[in-house]
Structure formats: structure tokens, C-alpha cells
Design a protein around this motif. Structure first.
Motif, PDB file in Angstrom:
ATOM      1  N   GLU A 112      31.432  52.236  52.801  1.00 60.26           N
ATOM      2  CA  GLU A 112      32.654  51.437  52.808  1.00 60.26           C
ATOM      3  C   GLU A 112      33.731  52.163  53.621  1.00 60.26           C
ATOM      4  O   GLU A 112      33.947  53.364  53.445  1.00 60.26           O
ATOM      5  CB  GLU A 112      33.155  51.213  51.382  1.00 60.26           C
ATOM      6  N   THR A 113      34.389  51.438  54.505  1.00 63.02           N
ATOM      7  CA  THR A 113      35.396  52.039  55.374  1.00 63.02           C
ATOM      8  C   THR A 113      36.759  51.414  55.089  1.00 63.02           C
ATOM      9  O   THR A 113      36.884  50.178  55.047  1.00 63.02           O
ATOM     10  CB  THR A 113      35.023  51.836  56.851  1.00 63.02           C
ATOM     11  N   TRP A 114      37.752  52.273  54.917  1.00 64.78           N
ATOM     12  CA  TRP A 114      39.103  51.832  54.564  1.00 64.78           C
ATOM     13  C   TRP A 114      40.123  52.472  55.503  1.00 64.78           C
ATOM     14  O   TRP A 114      39.935  53.600  55.959  1.00 64.78           O
ATOM     15  CB  TRP A 114      39.441  52.228  53.129  1.00 64.78           C
ATOM     16  N   ARG A 143      40.509  47.243  53.468  1.00 53.95           N
ATOM     17  CA  ARG A 143      39.078  47.462  53.676  1.00 53.95           C
ATOM     18  C   ARG A 143      38.686  46.978  55.059  1.00 53.95           C
ATOM     19  O   ARG A 143      38.883  45.815  55.405  1.00 53.95           O
ATOM     20  CB  ARG A 143      38.268  46.729  52.606  1.00 53.95           C
ATOM     21  N   GLN A 170      31.864  47.734  56.353  1.00 51.91           N
ATOM     22  CA  GLN A 170      30.832  48.725  56.090  1.00 51.91           C
ATOM     23  C   GLN A 170      30.328  49.334  57.384  1.00 51.91           C
ATOM     24  O   GLN A 170      30.020  48.612  58.337  1.00 51.91           O
ATOM     25  CB  GLN A 170      29.666  48.103  55.325  1.00 51.91           C
ATOM     26  N   LYS A 217      24.914  52.275  53.904  1.00 51.33           N
ATOM     27  CA  LYS A 217      26.178  51.666  54.299  1.00 51.33           C
ATOM     28  C   LYS A 217      27.346  52.329  53.579  1.00 51.33           C
ATOM     29  O   LYS A 217      27.315  52.494  52.357  1.00 51.33           O
ATOM     30  CB  LYS A 217      26.155  50.165  54.021  1.00 51.33           C
ATOM     31  N   THR A 249      35.628  56.138  51.711  1.00 48.48           N
ATOM     32  CA  THR A 249      35.636  55.807  50.287  1.00 48.48           C
ATOM     33  C   THR A 249      36.932  55.071  49.974  1.00 48.48           C
ATOM     34  O   THR A 249      37.948  55.267  50.644  1.00 48.48           O
ATOM     35  CB  THR A 249      35.552  57.069  49.406  1.00 48.48           C
ATOM     36  N   ALA A 250      36.894  54.255  48.965  1.00 51.92           N
ATOM     37  CA  ALA A 250      38.092  53.496  48.593  1.00 51.92           C
ATOM     38  C   ALA A 250      39.134  54.429  48.003  1.00 51.92           C
ATOM     39  O   ALA A 250      38.823  55.233  47.120  1.00 51.92           O
ATOM     40  CB  ALA A 250      37.727  52.417  47.578  1.00 51.92           C
TER      41      ALA A 250
END
Length: 295
Positions: free
Chosen positions: A264-266, A160, A163, A262, A149-150
Motif C-alpha cells: 500500500e502506498t500513501w 492513498r 498498490q 503488493k 504503510t498507512a
């Protein structure tokens, strides 16, 4: 409470909280049991509080002890961060960096990246914390975190990665034995692998995959690694990272057109560490490796 309370008293306090006994805390810290007892007595006297009561199972924390726990844990994290910073002082890339990631990322994706990093920087030490619990970077529980998560905290450096796509997968032996589902309507007739407790992922999955709910699971487990092991063992159909499944023939994707989720990857770290050589090289290496992983 006019006199400063030494950190060693809080360290013993945390050990007793973890072990529920003086003897267990002594073993954990590698000190004598009477020393732990003196530390707890001194801390209780300084604070004017009773921190533990005796029970059949050992020492039970009082409400005051439970309330103080998060503060003591923050001190512990700060002390560890201070030690890591001191170890990295000097020329070159050296010292200890603490990295945290989810179970699957930490065990299936990061190890080769960290091995290559260590080969390039032999004086670097990596502490890998594998947990689905989000470590607090502001409290310095870790230096670098891979998150799905962001991040919202302003004091964090965040990049970032991309995905991570999730899909339904099964072992070829399972598909040979039970057949391959042709539509989502076929899923109730299969052995499904999922979580025991309700999770944000489970709630999100049910929006596009109505059959994906607890009562439908033939195998229930809250460990993502255990679920992955069950898929690999041919136990049934479960959710797996698509990028991870591409690497091995034991994971075959099913219903790719019907289900895709999908995330989100951070990659994040505390902004105070951005000029630290050992943290910067680790951050850059992980970012490049994770980008390659997600494709």
C-alpha cells in the motif's frame, strides 16, 4: 539553567555528535574551531553535564549526550521547518518543500515528477531526502512523505495512492546464460539477490516465497538501489517494482503467476501545511504522478 540556552549551542552540539571532533564540527558548520569549543563548554556549564570525553578516535559522547540527542535533533528539524515556512511567505508558489521517500521511489520515480514541478513553479526549491528510514512528519523532519504503510498519526493529511506490486525480475543476459525458472522449485538453482539483514519485507516474502531467505542469496545487500543495480547488471534474480520494470527492457519479470507482493502506498504531510501553497502544489503533483506510476 535559569537563563535560556541559545540554539547555536545545540547546533554545535549536534555537529560534534556527527563529526566526533571539534575540528570536524567546525568544518561542517563553517565556523572557527574555538567557537565550537566555547559552545560546547557553555552548553555543558548551562546544563551542568559532561557531554563529551576524549578518546583515541576523537570526542566520545557521554550517556547524557546520547539521551539529549533526539531532543536536539527535534530542535534542528523545527528550526529548518521554520526557515522553510518563512521562505514561502508571500504571494505565489515559492519557498522550500522537503520531500522524503524510499530509495527506489526517491531515485527512480520522483525525479521526473519533481523536474516537471520545478518547471511549472520556478521559484520552488525541493529538498529530496532519500532514505528507507521513516522520517517523522510530526517532528517536521520532512514536509511530505511517500510511505509504503498507512500513517497512523491523527495530525497527518494522508491520501492513498494505490498498490505498488513487486515481482521477481532478471536481466535478459542472465536468463540467456542461466535459463528461466519455470517454478518456485527452480529458484534454489539460480543466483538470488536479496537483503543481508532481516526486514519486514523479507519476512512477508517468505510467506509466499519459501526460498527467499538469507542463506539462499548469492548477493546480499541492504540497499534496494544496489539490489536493483545488480539485477540490471545481470547478476541474478531479484525483487523489483513491476511498474518500474515495465519501463525498460533490461528488467524481465519471471514467475509472475507464482509470486506477487503488493505494498500500500500513501502520500502524507502535516495538516498544518495543507493551506501552504508550495506544499499543496507539491503534494498534488506527486499524488497525480505516483498514481500514474502505480497504474
Amino acid at each position: 539553567m535559569d537563563k535560556p540556552i541559545g540554539w547555536e549551542l545545540y547546533r554545535s552540539f549536534l555537529a560534534v555528535l556527527r563529526e566526533a571532533s571539534l575540528s570536524g564540527a567546525a568544518r561542517d558548520l563553517g565556523v572557527a574551531q574555538p567557537t565550537i569549543g566555547r559552545h560546547i563548554a557553555a552548553l555543558e556549564k548551562s546544563l551542568g553535564l559532561t557531554l563529551f570525553t576524549r578518546s583515541q578516535s576523537g570526542l566520545a559522547p557521554t550517556e547524557a549526550a546520547l539521551e539529549l540527542r533526539s531532543h536536539a535533533e527535534a530542535m534542528h528539524s523545527s528550526a529548518a521547518a521554520l526557515r522553510r515556512a518563512a521562505e514561502s511567505h508571500g504571494d505565489g508558489v515559492k519557498g522550500t518543500v522537503r520531500v522524503t521517500a524510499s530509495e527506489v521511489i526517491g531515485c527512480e520515480v520522483l525525479p521526473p515528477l519533481l523536474a516537471a514541478l520545478k518547471a511549472t513553479h520556478p521559484l520552488l526549491t525541493v529538498e529530496l531526502v532519500v532514505s528507507n528510514r521513516v522520517q517523522d512528519l510530526l517532528r517536521r523532519e520532512a514536509d511530505i512523505a511517500v510511505r509504503m504503510t498507512a500513517p497512523r498519526q491523527e495530525l497527518l493529511v494522508a491520501r492513498r495512492v494505490g498498490q505498488v506490486e513487486l515481482g521477481l525480475h532478471a536481466h535478459p543476459h542472465y536468463l540467456q546464460r542461466c535459463g528461466t525458472p519455470r517454478s518456485l522449485d527452480d529458484l534454489p538453482r539460480h543466483a538470488l539477490i536479496g537483503h543481508d539483514e532481516e526486514t519486514p519485507f523479507l519476512r512477508a516474502a517468505k510467506k509466499t516465497l519459501p526460498a527467499w531467505q538469507r542463506r539462499a542469496f548469492a548477493f546480499r545487500c541492504d540497499s534496494d538501489l544496489a539490489q536493483l543495480a545488480l539485477i540490471r547488471a545481470g547478476a541474478g534474480i531479484g525483487v523489483c517494482q513491476v511498474a518500474l520494470a515495465r519501463r525498460e527492457p533490461r528488467l524481465v519479470r519471471v514467475l509472475a503467476r507464482s509470486f506477487s507482493l503488493k505494498l500500500e502506498t500513501w502520500l502524507t504531510m502535516h495538516e498544518d501545511l495543507r493551506k501552504s501553497p508550495h506544499c499543496k502544489v507539491t503534494f498534488d503533483a506527486l499524488f497525480a504522478g505516483l498514481q500514474q506510476h502505480v497504474g
